[in-house]
Design an enzyme around this catalytic site. Structure first.
Site, PDB file in Angstrom:
ATOM      1  N   THR A 120       0.825  -1.215   0.000  1.00  0.00           N
ATOM      2  CA  THR A 120       0.000   0.000   0.000  1.00  0.00           C
ATOM      3  C   THR A 120       0.858   1.262   0.000  1.00  0.00           C
ATOM      4  O   THR A 120       1.977   1.260   0.525  1.00  0.00           O
ATOM      5  CB  THR A 120      -0.900  -0.015   1.260  1.00  0.00           C
ATOM      6  OG1 THR A 120      -1.522   1.259   1.406  1.00  0.00           O
ATOM      7  CG2 THR A 120      -0.095  -0.266   2.532  1.00  0.00           C
ATOM      8  N   ASP A 121       0.286   2.342  -0.509  1.00  0.00           N
ATOM      9  CA  ASP A 121       0.973   3.646  -0.450  1.00  0.00           C
ATOM     10  C   ASP A 121       1.057   4.182   0.980  1.00  0.00           C
ATOM     11  O   ASP A 121       1.830   5.104   1.256  1.00  0.00           O
ATOM     12  CB  ASP A 121       0.271   4.676  -1.359  1.00  0.00           C
ATOM     13  CG  ASP A 121      -1.189   4.932  -1.022  1.00  0.00           C
ATOM     14  OD1 ASP A 121      -1.745   4.259  -0.124  1.00  0.00           O
ATOM     15  OD2 ASP A 121      -1.793   5.810  -1.674  1.00  0.00           O
ATOM     16  N   GLU A 122       0.263   3.592   1.890  1.00  0.00           N
ATOM     17  CA  GLU A 122       0.245   4.113   3.269  1.00  0.00           C
ATOM     18  C   GLU A 122       1.563   3.894   3.995  1.00  0.00           C
ATOM     19  O   GLU A 122       1.778   4.482   5.058  1.00  0.00           O
ATOM     20  CB  GLU A 122      -0.888   3.467   4.064  1.00  0.00           C
ATOM     21  CG  GLU A 122      -2.241   3.834   3.532  1.00  0.00           C
ATOM     22  CD  GLU A 122      -3.356   3.430   4.478  1.00  0.00           C
ATOM     23  OE1 GLU A 122      -3.076   3.107   5.636  1.00  0.00           O
ATOM     24  OE2 GLU A 122      -4.509   3.444   4.027  1.00  0.00           O
ATOM     25  N   TYR A 147      -2.060  -0.665  11.024  1.00  0.00           N
ATOM     26  CA  TYR A 147      -2.169  -1.344   9.714  1.00  0.00           C
ATOM     27  C   TYR A 147      -0.986  -1.001   8.828  1.00  0.00           C
ATOM     28  O   TYR A 147      -0.281  -1.882   8.316  1.00  0.00           O
ATOM     29  CB  TYR A 147      -3.481  -0.949   9.017  1.00  0.00           C
ATOM     30  CG  TYR A 147      -3.459  -1.224   7.526  1.00  0.00           C
ATOM     31  CD1 TYR A 147      -3.431  -2.533   7.045  1.00  0.00           C
ATOM     32  CD2 TYR A 147      -3.443  -0.166   6.598  1.00  0.00           C
ATOM     33  CE1 TYR A 147      -3.389  -2.791   5.667  1.00  0.00           C
ATOM     34  CE2 TYR A 147      -3.400  -0.418   5.233  1.00  0.00           C
ATOM     35  CZ  TYR A 147      -3.376  -1.733   4.775  1.00  0.00           C
ATOM     36  OH  TYR A 147      -3.317  -1.981   3.428  1.00  0.00           O
TER      37      TYR A 147
END
Ligand code: NAD
Ligand code: DAU
Length: 331
Positions: A120-122, A147
């Site tokens: 993910t980009d997170e 997360y």
């Protein structure tokens, strides 16, 4: 080619299986999925005669070894994926996202199997509003939530297994996906199904937070481009220039569903809520020649609304429990 798809009964994994069956009839697909609250075997019913399904846990070393030894490729989607849940009970995130990834890496190392890691980009944290900066593969890791911290941890394990053990792996970090078969806990399907149920959509905080939306089919075509043509050990960012603030998205959903665009509620914000994500997918576009097919968010959203309208039997069993959980949080 025989591919093991972990998390293939989840949102993106199920769409990946559909995409693969549709576009690559020569590929044999085996799915490994624990069928947590987020997994739904019915997401695979349109392709059930073309796919082998195993219910099981990616943290189960013996099961993972037995499946990995028979395949040519592992595409790893399985995860605990919802930020809000990770703020209340981080342990399943550590177990699945970190330990589960470790077990897969050890199995592909033992058996010399090609591995693609879906992330993910997170992992990059967040950006300021109105800043021209976007995430690139050089952006330092700076995750905010449990997360995203567990996803960042899993990415770093992959990088170490490539460098130290020569594992044949690639990584992709994608922005926010939308499309069919997404659990109703997530922003877009939650609001669509709220409207269908006569409940007012719920906007966290001021709604100025920006997400970079991509249709799930475009994510999956990018994953295949990386598997086909990506360089081993490389990270590719996946995004389709789809930045929108949450307020605009909720108003668009209401408009497309024939409602008054201001007919939503502001609810409690998410603690530590990331402000903005934005992807520079230049490397994917120039090096691998990938292009998204869904370039108009409004059209992709209209198709997604139609899907939820036509597939109530798929989402109805999730809805009551999901809204009850949000109710406790005042969201
Ligand atoms: P999801 O929550 O819809 O699906 C996750 C699937 O993994 C479910 O089917 C669940 O049953 C399965 N699973 C969970 N724990 C498991 C375990 N221990 N063993 C086996 N299976 C298990 O998630 P999603 O939105 O489809 O995300 C898939 C992947 O893509 C994740 O790795 C996520 O981090 C990543 N990702 C998601 C987005 C997004 O916008 N949804 C964007 C970028 C990256
Ligand atoms: O960026 C990629 C990530 O996108 C993935 O790694 C995650 O797995 C995926 O869940 C998603 O994370 P977000 O936290 O951005 O998605 P979510 O759908 O939970 O929320 C999107 C935005 O909408 C976020 O700013 C919070 C807001 N929101 C969410 C819900 C559920 C609301 O305003 N109201 C809501 O009811």
């Amino acid at each position: 080619m025989h591919v093991l798809v972990t998390g293939g009964a989840g949102f993106i994994g199920a769409n990946f299986v559909h995409h693969t069956v549709r576009t690559r009839p020569d590929v044999q697909v085996t799915v490994l999925d624990a069928l947590t609250y987020a997994g739904n075997e019915r997401s695979l019913s349109p392709v059930e005669d073309k796919v082998t399904f195993t219910k099981g846990d990616i943290a189960d070393a013996d099961l993972v070894d037995a499946l990995v030894k028979d395949v040519d490729l592992v595409v790893h989607f399985a995860a605990e994926s919802h930020n809000d849940n990770s703020l209340h009970d981080p342990w399943p995130f550590v177990r699945t996202n970190v330990i589960g990834t470790y077990q897969l890496l050890e199995a592909v190392r033992r058996h010399g199997v090609r591995y693609h890691h879906v992330s993910t980009d997170e992992v990059y944290g967040d950006l300021e509003l109105g800043d021209p900066t976007r995430f690139t593969p050089q952006t330092p890791y700076n995750p905010s939530s449990p997360y995203s911290a567990t996803k960042a941890s899993s990415d770093l394990l992959v990088r170490a297994w490539v460098r130290s053990f020569g594992v044949q792996a690639t990584i992709s970090n994608c922005s926010n996906n939308y499309g069919p078969y997404q659990h109703v806990e997530k922003f877009i399907p939650r609001q669509i199904t709220n409207v269908l149920d006569g409940i007012r959509p719920k906007l966290y905080g001021t709604g100025e937070n920006v997400r970079d939306w991509i249709h799930v089919d475009d994510h999956n075509s990018a994953v295949w481009a990386i598997i086909d043509r990506g360089r081993i050990g490389e990270t590719y960012l996946i995004g389709a220039d789809g930045e929108q603030d949450n307020k605009t998205v909720i108003e668009l959903i209401l408009e497309l569903m024939g409602q008054e665009p201001k007919a939503y509620d502001h609810v409690n914000d998410r603690p530590g809520h990331d402000l903005r994500y934005a992807i520079d997918a230049g490397k994917l576009r120039t090096e691998l020649g990938w292009e998204p097919r869904y370039t108009t968010f409004r059209d992709g959203l209209t198709a997604t609304i139609d899907w939820y309208r036509s597939n109530e039997a798929w989402w109805r069993p999730q809805k009551g429990e999901t809204e009850a959980r949000y109710g406790v949080l005042g969201r």
